[in-house]
Write a protein that holds these residues in place. Structure first.
Motif, PDB file in Angstrom:
ATOM      1  N   PRO A  55       0.754  -1.238   0.051  1.00 34.51           N
ATOM      2  CA  PRO A  55      -0.007  -0.044   0.017  1.00 34.51           C
ATOM      3  C   PRO A  55       0.875   1.277   0.052  1.00 34.51           C
ATOM      4  O   PRO A  55       1.979   1.231   0.472  1.00 34.51           O
ATOM      5  CB  PRO A  55      -0.788  -0.129   1.290  1.00 34.51           C
ATOM      6  N   VAL A  56       0.413   2.187  -0.851  1.00 35.04           N
ATOM      7  CA  VAL A  56       0.925   3.576  -0.914  1.00 35.04           C
ATOM      8  C   VAL A  56       0.096   4.727  -0.680  1.00 35.04           C
ATOM      9  O   VAL A  56      -0.817   4.882  -1.311  1.00 35.04           O
ATOM     10  CB  VAL A  56       1.820   3.868  -1.914  1.00 35.04           C
ATOM     11  N   GLY A  57       0.445   5.444   0.549  1.00 38.31           N
ATOM     12  CA  GLY A  57      -0.665   6.459   0.742  1.00 38.31           C
ATOM     13  C   GLY A  57      -0.155   7.922   0.316  1.00 38.31           C
ATOM     14  O   GLY A  57       1.178   8.164   0.540  1.00 38.31           O
ATOM     15  N   GLU A  58      -1.104   8.645  -0.237  1.00 34.87           N
ATOM     16  CA  GLU A  58      -0.530  10.051  -0.473  1.00 34.87           C
ATOM     17  C   GLU A  58       0.189  10.800   0.486  1.00 34.87           C
ATOM     18  O   GLU A  58       1.109  11.592   0.297  1.00 34.87           O
ATOM     19  CB  GLU A  58      -1.609  10.763  -0.939  1.00 34.87           C
ATOM     20  N   SER A  59      -0.290  10.587   1.676  1.00 38.60           N
ATOM     21  CA  SER A  59       0.080  11.428   2.784  1.00 38.60           C
ATOM     22  C   SER A  59       1.592  10.986   3.276  1.00 38.60           C
ATOM     23  O   SER A  59       2.530  11.982   3.398  1.00 38.60           O
ATOM     24  CB  SER A  59      -0.828  11.426   4.187  1.00 38.60           C
ATOM     25  N   GLU A  73       0.085   3.956 -16.254  1.00 36.92           N
ATOM     26  CA  GLU A  73       1.025   3.193 -16.732  1.00 36.92           C
ATOM     27  C   GLU A  73       1.007   1.615 -16.105  1.00 36.92           C
ATOM     28  O   GLU A  73       1.850   0.823 -16.592  1.00 36.92           O
ATOM     29  CB  GLU A  73       2.511   3.653 -16.427  1.00 36.92           C
ATOM     30  N   GLY A  74       0.113   1.507 -15.166  1.00 42.22           N
ATOM     31  CA  GLY A  74       0.075   0.269 -14.630  1.00 42.22           C
ATOM     32  C   GLY A  74       0.881  -0.088 -13.531  1.00 42.22           C
ATOM     33  O   GLY A  74       1.090  -1.269 -13.372  1.00 42.22           O
ATOM     34  N   LEU A  75       1.593   0.924 -12.925  1.00 35.93           N
ATOM     35  CA  LEU A  75       2.485   0.736 -11.631  1.00 35.93           C
ATOM     36  C   LEU A  75       1.670   0.617 -10.354  1.00 35.93           C
ATOM     37  O   LEU A  75       2.396   0.330  -9.335  1.00 35.93           O
ATOM     38  CB  LEU A  75       3.553   1.657 -11.858  1.00 35.93           C
ATOM     39  N   LEU A  76       0.761   1.571 -10.429  1.00 29.35           N
ATOM     40  CA  LEU A  76      -0.178   1.549  -9.198  1.00 29.35           C
ATOM     41  C   LEU A  76      -1.493   1.124  -9.315  1.00 29.35           C
ATOM     42  O   LEU A  76      -2.101   1.229 -10.647  1.00 29.35           O
ATOM     43  CB  LEU A  76      -0.507   3.128  -8.675  1.00 29.35           C
ATOM     44  N   ASP A  77      -2.279   0.432  -8.518  1.00 33.57           N
ATOM     45  CA  ASP A  77      -3.505  -0.206  -8.623  1.00 33.57           C
ATOM     46  C   ASP A  77      -4.343   0.878  -7.497  1.00 33.57           C
ATOM     47  O   ASP A  77      -4.116   0.853  -6.339  1.00 33.57           O
ATOM     48  CB  ASP A  77      -3.655  -1.458  -8.275  1.00 33.57           C
ATOM     49  N   VAL A  78      -5.209   1.412  -7.858  1.00 30.73           N
ATOM     50  CA  VAL A  78      -6.175   2.279  -7.239  1.00 30.73           C
ATOM     51  C   VAL A  78      -7.810   1.416  -7.005  1.00 30.73           C
ATOM     52  O   VAL A  78      -8.244   1.142  -7.785  1.00 30.73           O
ATOM     53  CB  VAL A  78      -6.430   3.361  -7.864  1.00 30.73           C
ATOM     54  N   HIS A  79      -8.064   1.127  -5.559  1.00 34.51           N
ATOM     55  CA  HIS A  79      -9.135   0.627  -5.239  1.00 34.51           C
ATOM     56  C   HIS A  79      -9.940   1.304  -4.303  1.00 34.51           C
ATOM     57  O   HIS A  79      -9.568   1.940  -3.307  1.00 34.51           O
ATOM     58  CB  HIS A  79      -8.867  -0.595  -4.665  1.00 34.51           C
ATOM     59  N   ALA A  80     -11.193   1.570  -4.843  1.00 40.75           N
ATOM     60  CA  ALA A  80     -12.142   2.479  -4.045  1.00 40.75           C
ATOM     61  C   ALA A  80     -12.209   1.887  -2.512  1.00 40.75           C
ATOM     62  O   ALA A  80     -12.646   0.765  -2.491  1.00 40.75           O
ATOM     63  CB  ALA A  80     -13.454   2.749  -4.839  1.00 40.75           C
ATOM     64  N   GLN A  81     -12.437   2.439  -1.881  1.00 40.16           N
ATOM     65  CA  GLN A  81     -12.432   2.219  -0.374  1.00 40.16           C
ATOM     66  C   GLN A  81     -11.527   1.230   0.275  1.00 40.16           C
ATOM     67  O   GLN A  81     -11.292   1.067   1.670  1.00 40.16           O
ATOM     68  CB  GLN A  81     -13.743   1.446  -0.225  1.00 40.16           C
ATOM     69  N   LYS A  82     -10.217   0.914  -0.493  1.00 39.98           N
ATOM     70  CA  LYS A  82      -9.468   0.133   0.171  1.00 39.98           C
ATOM     71  C   LYS A  82      -8.030   0.919  -0.047  1.00 39.98           C
ATOM     72  O   LYS A  82      -7.280   0.729   0.827  1.00 39.98           O
ATOM     73  CB  LYS A  82      -9.056  -1.014  -0.857  1.00 39.98           C
ATOM     74  N   GLY A  83      -7.783   1.730  -0.991  1.00 37.33           N
ATOM     75  CA  GLY A  83      -6.665   2.496  -1.109  1.00 37.33           C
ATOM     76  C   GLY A  83      -5.913   2.146  -2.468  1.00 37.33           C
ATOM     77  O   GLY A  83      -6.321   1.617  -3.420  1.00 37.33           O
ATOM     78  N   THR A  84      -4.572   2.607  -2.485  1.00 40.74           N
ATOM     79  CA  THR A  84      -3.713   2.696  -3.523  1.00 40.74           C
ATOM     80  C   THR A  84      -2.401   1.709  -3.401  1.00 40.74           C
ATOM     81  O   THR A  84      -1.987   1.388  -2.078  1.00 40.74           O
ATOM     82  CB  THR A  84      -3.076   3.785  -3.852  1.00 40.74           C
TER      83      THR A  84
END
Length: 241
Positions: free
Chosen positions: A51-55, A78-89
């Motif tokens: 997981p990677v958080g913006e903060s 680019e396919g390097l991050l997956d963003v899932h609603a309610q779960k995070g990045t």
């Protein structure tokens, strides 16, 4: 000396940290955040599935969350991050199909590049190729896989530059993220470094000897000869199922 990557489970418990590249004076916050994150993902400093958080990223870079969010959007594209609603990045897991596509593209293009390089290649860049190869051998001795990865990329970039096709190399590097992560994983696991270096040695001999007839066979062996199933077994959490 660069140590081999720890097992995924132990890395998952590590505190969040980024290796920060120097910020160019002309870099916007978004451009710098993108470059730092992409480099850390490619070199597995941020391992697949993490997981990677913006903060967290904003705090590490000492920028606001807005440029980080913009960098996240670009990296997701680019396919390097997956963003899932309610779960995070999350850092995306390595997609072997995408890696195979990138390897196919490079194989097709580099056969043409090497044929051209074997016919006509600037003398100063021949020297740089040979010097790069010697540094690779030193990296093998020192077991410095991160430097080896950088030299490997620079070696191939020199071939494109010598043929006046460096912009093509830069375009390809936007496409082969999953292949690059496989290459880093292979090098960090100390698998078949001799094969990589010997392949580069054959390329240098071909360019110096002006022997374009051997180009296709050398590229085919160099770019498609590696098997990664052992890495999948060793790092199952790093790969898409």
């Amino acid at each position: 000396m660069s140590a081999a990557l720890p097992a995924p489970a132990s890395r998952a418990r590590a505190a969040f940290a980024l290796e920060l590249a120097p910020r160019d004076p002309d870099d916007s916050g978004r451009a710098w955040a993108y470059r730092v994150l992409r480099d850390n993902i490619i070199r597995l400093r941020l391992e697949p599935g993490r997981p990677v958080g913006e903060s967290d990223v904003a705090a590490a870079l000492r920028v606001s969350r807005t440029p980080v969010r913009e960098a996240f959007i670009r990296l997701a594209g680019e396919g390097l991050l997956d963003v899932h609603a309610q779960k995070g990045t999350f850092v995306s897991r390595i997609d072997r199909e995408r890696a195979d596509e990138a390897r196919f593209l490079r194989s097709v293009v580099e056969k043409a590049i090497l044929r051209e390089a074997a016919r006509d290649f600037p003398e100063p860049l021949r020297f740089e190729l040979s010097a790069n190869l010697e540094l690779q051998r030193f990296c093998r001795k020192e077991r410095n896989y991160e430097r080896m990865f950088h030299l490997d990329n620079e070696f191939h970039r020199l071939l494109y530059r010598g043929c006046g096709k460096e912009r093509l190399w830069l375009h390809i590097k936007q496409f082969d993220c999953d292949l690059d992560r496989l290459r880093v994983l292979r090098l960090s696991s100390r698998l078949r470094w001799d094969d990589v270096i010997e392949g580069h040695g054959r390329i240098v001999r071909l360019v110096v000897g002006r022997n374009p007839e051997r180009a296709d066979a050398i590229v085919e062996e160099h770019l498609t000869g590696a098997l990664y199933e052992g890495l999948v077994r060793q790092y199952p959490g790093y790969f898409k199922s």
